[in-house]
Design a protein around this motif. Structure first.
Motif, short mmCIF file in Angstrom:
data_model
loop_
_atom_site.label_atom_id
_atom_site.label_comp_id
_atom_site.label_asym_id
_atom_site.label_seq_id
_atom_site.Cartn_x
_atom_site.Cartn_y
_atom_site.Cartn_z
N GLY A 1 -38.05 -17.90 -69.01
CA GLY A 1 -37.29 -17.96 -69.96
C GLY A 1 -36.42 -19.33 -70.02
O GLY A 1 -35.57 -19.68 -70.97
N LEU A 2 -36.75 -20.30 -69.04
CA LEU A 2 -36.05 -21.75 -69.31
C LEU A 2 -34.69 -21.63 -69.06
O LEU A 2 -33.96 -22.45 -69.07
CB LEU A 2 -36.37 -22.41 -70.53
CG LEU A 2 -38.01 -23.10 -70.63
CD1 LEU A 2 -38.09 -23.63 -71.80
CD2 LEU A 2 -38.18 -24.05 -69.34
N ARG A 3 -34.22 -20.56 -68.33
CA ARG A 3 -32.80 -20.44 -67.87
C ARG A 3 -32.77 -21.17 -66.30
O ARG A 3 -31.64 -21.38 -65.87
CB ARG A 3 -32.23 -18.95 -67.63
CG ARG A 3 -32.23 -18.25 -69.17
CD ARG A 3 -31.51 -17.02 -69.10
NE ARG A 3 -31.95 -16.08 -68.11
CZ ARG A 3 -32.96 -15.28 -68.07
NH1 ARG A 3 -33.71 -15.29 -69.00
NH2 ARG A 3 -33.48 -14.39 -67.04
N ALA A 4 -33.74 -21.43 -65.90
CA ALA A 4 -34.08 -21.99 -64.50
C ALA A 4 -35.26 -22.63 -64.41
O ALA A 4 -35.95 -22.53 -65.29
CB ALA A 4 -33.71 -21.17 -63.44
N ALA B 1 -31.31 -28.77 -74.29
CA ALA B 1 -31.86 -27.59 -74.79
C ALA B 1 -31.83 -26.60 -73.51
O ALA B 1 -31.94 -25.40 -73.92
CB ALA B 1 -33.11 -28.03 -75.25
N HIS B 2 -32.13 -27.10 -72.30
CA HIS B 2 -32.29 -26.14 -71.32
C HIS B 2 -31.56 -26.54 -69.92
O HIS B 2 -32.14 -27.12 -69.05
CB HIS B 2 -33.85 -25.80 -70.67
CG HIS B 2 -34.68 -25.81 -71.97
ND1 HIS B 2 -34.66 -24.56 -72.61
CD2 HIS B 2 -35.58 -26.63 -72.66
CE1 HIS B 2 -35.58 -24.36 -73.63
NE2 HIS B 2 -36.01 -25.60 -73.76
N PRO B 3 -30.25 -26.06 -70.06
CA PRO B 3 -29.45 -26.93 -69.05
C PRO B 3 -29.45 -26.25 -67.69
O PRO B 3 -29.43 -26.87 -66.63
CB PRO B 3 -27.96 -26.30 -69.52
CG PRO B 3 -28.11 -25.14 -70.41
CD PRO B 3 -29.38 -25.45 -71.16
N GLY B 4 -30.32 -25.12 -67.47
CA GLY B 4 -30.89 -24.66 -66.17
C GLY B 4 -32.00 -25.20 -65.72
O GLY B 4 -32.10 -25.07 -64.43
N ALA C 1 -41.32 -24.81 -67.72
CA ALA C 1 -40.40 -26.03 -67.55
C ALA C 1 -41.18 -27.19 -67.71
O ALA C 1 -40.66 -28.41 -68.16
CB ALA C 1 -39.67 -25.94 -66.26
N VAL C 2 -42.27 -27.39 -67.13
CA VAL C 2 -43.19 -28.35 -67.50
C VAL C 2 -43.54 -28.70 -68.67
O VAL C 2 -43.67 -29.76 -69.35
CB VAL C 2 -44.63 -28.33 -66.29
CG1 VAL C 2 -45.32 -29.27 -66.56
CG2 VAL C 2 -44.04 -28.32 -65.04
#
Length: 299
Positions: free
Chosen positions: A88-91, A117-120, A284-285
């Motif tokens: 979920g792009l939280r990490a 957009a995705h701080p994690g 993430a990539v």
């Protein structure tokens, strides 16, 4: 093989003291609990419960398995939560390798947008020129490589095994001292610089310079060679020679004391982002690829 669902049933039976109570806790029937306990005992090859009428107690093996079950199930829960966060792009983590002029121009804009957009999602950055950066990708030492190759180069790199995301076409320009005879020209043919001393850039750019010059009928006299673009600009600005650099490299420094002149015919390099097919599916990539494309207006 021990299954997680069987461990959850065993822990519920040990906690509640009966199959029926365990079924109520787990939201299933008493026969279903009994069936899963039998499957677990078959898996481990030994009884886990001793039944005596309405009473039941754990065997020594059952006590050992219950003792480990809590840690195993907690670890699985943590793993599920971490994977869900990454998906979920939280990490997540991306290891990015870029050539220097890309690091100072394209990468900051892309990573700032990614962080917003995705701080994690964490991104590490290492600098390397191709083909070294491509080797790092293939060897598993990075997830994403910002690279380039020159159009019409005598030896073209093979990227057929990689996911290639074109980002932009970067044109080479000539750099001359501001008082040079060609400083006010709109364009210059490279053979007009045949008698000049040259300042060459990185090894790959140096090879391309020699190839282009030899194609124009001369071999450049390279007096200075440096991987540092500000040093190239400084040497040209001091009147020590001329140079040819990618436009992106010129944008990464403050070209004081020099003039940039368009080369004709044009010499270009293709800037791309590279990754492996499996890595391209990692959220993430994929998000980093998208922001790199947005940074160049190619999204």
């Amino acid at each position: 093989m021990i299954e997680a669902r069987h461990l959850r049933v065993l822990r519920a039976v040990a906690t509640t003291g009966s199959f029926s109570a365990a079924g109520r806790e787990l939201g299933c029937t008493q026969p279903a609990v009994s069936q899963q306990m039998k499957a677990l005992e078959t898996s481990v090859g030994t009884p886990l419960l001793v039944r005596n009428g309405r009473e039941m107690r754990l065997t020594q093996a059952g006590e050992a398995l219950v003792r480990h079950a809590s840690g195993i199930l907690a670890g699985l829960t943590a793993a599920e939560e971490e994977v869900a966060a990454i998906a979920g792009l939280r990490a997540g983590r991306v290891r990015l390798v870029s050539f220097p002029s890309g690091s100072s121009t394209l990468v900051p804009t892309a990573l700032a947008a990614l962080r917003a957009a995705h701080p994690g999602t964490r991104v590490s950055l290492e600098e390397a020129e191709p083909p070294k950066s491509v080797e790092l990708l293939r060897e598993g030492d990075c997830d994403l490589a910002l690279a380039f190759r020159y159009e019409g180069a005598a030896v073209a790199e093979e990227w057929d095994d990689l996911v290639v995301r074109p980002l932009l076409t970067d044109r080479l320009v000539a750099l001359v001292p501001e008082r040079h005879r060609l400083a006010r020209a709109e364009a210059v043919a490279i053979d007009e610089l045949a008698q000049e001393p040259w300042i060459a850039g990185c090894p790959r750019c140096r090879g391309q310079l020699v190839e282009v010059c030899e194609g124009a009928g001369f071999t450049p006299r390279i007096d200075f060679a440096t991987d540092d673009y500000p040093a190239v600009v400084g040497l040209v600005g001091a009147g020590l020679g001329v140079a040819v650099l990618p436009q992106l490299a010129v944008e990464s420094v403050r070209p004081r004391g020099v003039r940039t002149v368009r080369l004709e015919p044009a010499v270009r390099r293709q800037i791309v982002a590279l990754t492996l097919p499996d890595l391209a599916q990692v959220p993430a990539v994929a998000a980093t690829l998208e922001q790199l494309a947005r940074a160049t207006g190619r999204a």
